[in-house]
Design a protein around this motif. Structure first.
Motif, PDB file in Angstrom:
ATOM      1  N   VAL A   4       2.781 -64.143   3.774  1.00 35.62           N
ATOM      2  CA  VAL A   4       1.833 -63.152   4.503  1.00 35.62           C
ATOM      3  C   VAL A   4       2.851 -63.045   6.012  1.00 35.62           C
ATOM      4  CG1 VAL A   4      -0.313 -62.905   5.552  1.00 35.62           C
ATOM      5  CG2 VAL A   4      -0.135 -64.485   3.535  1.00 35.62           C
ATOM      6  N   LEU A   6       3.242 -61.668   9.528  1.00 32.64           N
ATOM      7  CA  LEU A   6       2.747 -61.673  10.676  1.00 32.64           C
ATOM      8  C   LEU A   6       3.088 -60.479  11.625  1.00 32.64           C
ATOM      9  CD1 LEU A   6       2.748 -65.522  11.726  1.00 32.64           C
ATOM     10  CD2 LEU A   6       0.918 -64.027  10.477  1.00 32.64           C
ATOM     11  N   LYS A  15       2.701 -55.554   8.625  1.00 34.22           N
ATOM     12  CA  LYS A  15       1.952 -56.863   9.212  1.00 34.22           C
ATOM     13  C   LYS A  15       0.541 -57.027   8.143  1.00 34.22           C
ATOM     14  CE  LYS A  15      -0.872 -58.545  13.091  1.00 34.22           C
ATOM     15  NZ  LYS A  15      -1.116 -58.328  14.372  1.00 34.22           N
ATOM     16  N   GLY A  16       0.458 -58.018   7.845  1.00 37.36           N
ATOM     17  CA  GLY A  16      -0.905 -58.383   6.975  1.00 37.36           C
ATOM     18  C   GLY A  16      -0.467 -58.387   5.436  1.00 37.36           C
ATOM     19  N   ASN A  43      -4.342 -70.152   4.474  1.00 38.29           N
ATOM     20  CA  ASN A  43      -3.834 -68.640   5.048  1.00 38.29           C
ATOM     21  C   ASN A  43      -4.175 -67.470   4.601  1.00 38.29           C
ATOM     22  OD1 ASN A  43      -2.309 -70.280   6.916  1.00 38.29           O
ATOM     23  ND2 ASN A  43      -0.325 -70.289   5.489  1.00 38.29           N
ATOM     24  N   LEU A  44      -4.440 -67.321   3.336  1.00 43.49           N
ATOM     25  CA  LEU A  44      -5.075 -65.971   2.607  1.00 43.49           C
ATOM     26  C   LEU A  44      -6.445 -65.816   3.130  1.00 43.49           C
ATOM     27  CD1 LEU A  44      -3.465 -66.228  -0.803  1.00 43.49           C
ATOM     28  CD2 LEU A  44      -2.785 -64.813   1.011  1.00 43.49           C
ATOM     29  N   ASP A  46      -7.710 -66.833   5.757  1.00 47.08           N
ATOM     30  CA  ASP A  46      -7.748 -66.651   7.462  1.00 47.08           C
ATOM     31  C   ASP A  46      -7.294 -65.300   7.684  1.00 47.08           C
ATOM     32  OD1 ASP A  46      -8.436 -69.068   8.072  1.00 47.08           O
ATOM     33  OD2 ASP A  46      -6.192 -69.776   8.608  1.00 47.08           O
ATOM     34  N   LEU A  47      -6.492 -64.709   6.861  1.00 45.79           N
ATOM     35  CA  LEU A  47      -6.167 -63.496   6.862  1.00 45.79           C
ATOM     36  C   LEU A  47      -7.199 -62.523   6.518  1.00 45.79           C
ATOM     37  CD1 LEU A  47      -3.758 -61.130   7.021  1.00 45.79           C
ATOM     38  CD2 LEU A  47      -3.609 -61.594   4.595  1.00 45.79           C
ATOM     39  N   LYS A  48      -7.967 -62.958   5.459  1.00 45.16           N
ATOM     40  CA  LYS A  48      -9.052 -61.961   4.848  1.00 45.16           C
ATOM     41  C   LYS A  48      -9.987 -61.977   6.165  1.00 45.16           C
ATOM     42  CE  LYS A  48     -12.523 -62.999   2.048  1.00 45.16           C
ATOM     43  NZ  LYS A  48     -13.104 -63.682   0.777  1.00 45.16           N
ATOM     44  N   GLN A  50      -9.616 -62.469   9.469  1.00 47.95           N
ATOM     45  CA  GLN A  50      -8.925 -61.619  10.492  1.00 47.95           C
ATOM     46  C   GLN A  50      -8.992 -59.970  10.217  1.00 47.95           C
ATOM     47  OE1 GLN A  50      -4.920 -62.496  11.339  1.00 47.95           O
ATOM     48  NE2 GLN A  50      -4.924 -61.220  13.016  1.00 47.95           N
ATOM     49  N   LYS A  51      -8.710 -59.632   9.020  1.00 44.45           N
ATOM     50  CA  LYS A  51      -8.897 -58.065   8.766  1.00 44.45           C
ATOM     51  C   LYS A  51     -10.515 -57.738   8.878  1.00 44.45           C
ATOM     52  CE  LYS A  51      -4.830 -57.404   5.669  1.00 44.45           C
ATOM     53  NZ  LYS A  51      -4.429 -57.090   4.581  1.00 44.45           N
TER      54      LYS A  51
END
Length: 148
Positions: A4, A6, A15-16, A43-44, A46-48, A50-51
């Protein structure tokens, strides 16, 4: 290995984004330089999250910009400049002067760079000045230029 990103990486993506790279490239370049993290389920997730948070913040900013544009459309400010012979304007009104007038008369803090003024106002009367509040929202403010 899936990674992923950053930050934007010129040859890989934005990014993302989730990209598939060689294990050595990830271990020796992307991970040590903190350009990306390994695409684990945590981490995936967390990314979701954050988006989703970024999307919510963007929607709030858009709504605030629309509200401010509506408020600016209903109001006007007055700026005075000196007059020369024959009632001609002596000087002009720049975006800096308009921004300071907005701050003093409407109690709003608007950056002078957001005012879309192709050239300074050099005539007396009412002028409509567009203000870029958001990439999707442009408000209009009536600026009345009078003799001092």
């Amino acid at each position: 290995m899936e990674v992923v990103l950053l930050e934007d990486v010129k040859t890989l993506g934005k990014k993302g984004q989730i990209v598939k790279v060689n294990d050595g490239y990830a271990r020796n370049f992307i991970l040590p330089k903190k350009l990306g993290i390994e695409a684990t389920p945590k981490n995936l997730n967390d990314l979701k999250l954050q988006k989703a948070n970024e999307a919510r913040l963007a929607a709030e900013q858009l709504a605030a910009a629309r509200e401010l544009a509506e408020k600016l459309g209903k109001s006007s400010i007055t700026v005075s400049i000196k007059a020369g012979e024959g009632g001609k304007a002596f000087g002009s009104v720049s975006s800096k002067e308009i921004a300071s007038a907005i701050a003093s008369q409407l109690s709003l803090d608007i950056d002078k760079k957001k005012l879309v003024l192709p050239e300074p106002l050099k005539t007396f009367g009412v002028h409509e000045v567009p203000i870029k509040l958001h990439k999707e929202v442009t408000g209009k403010l009536a600026v009345k230029v009078v003799e001092s």
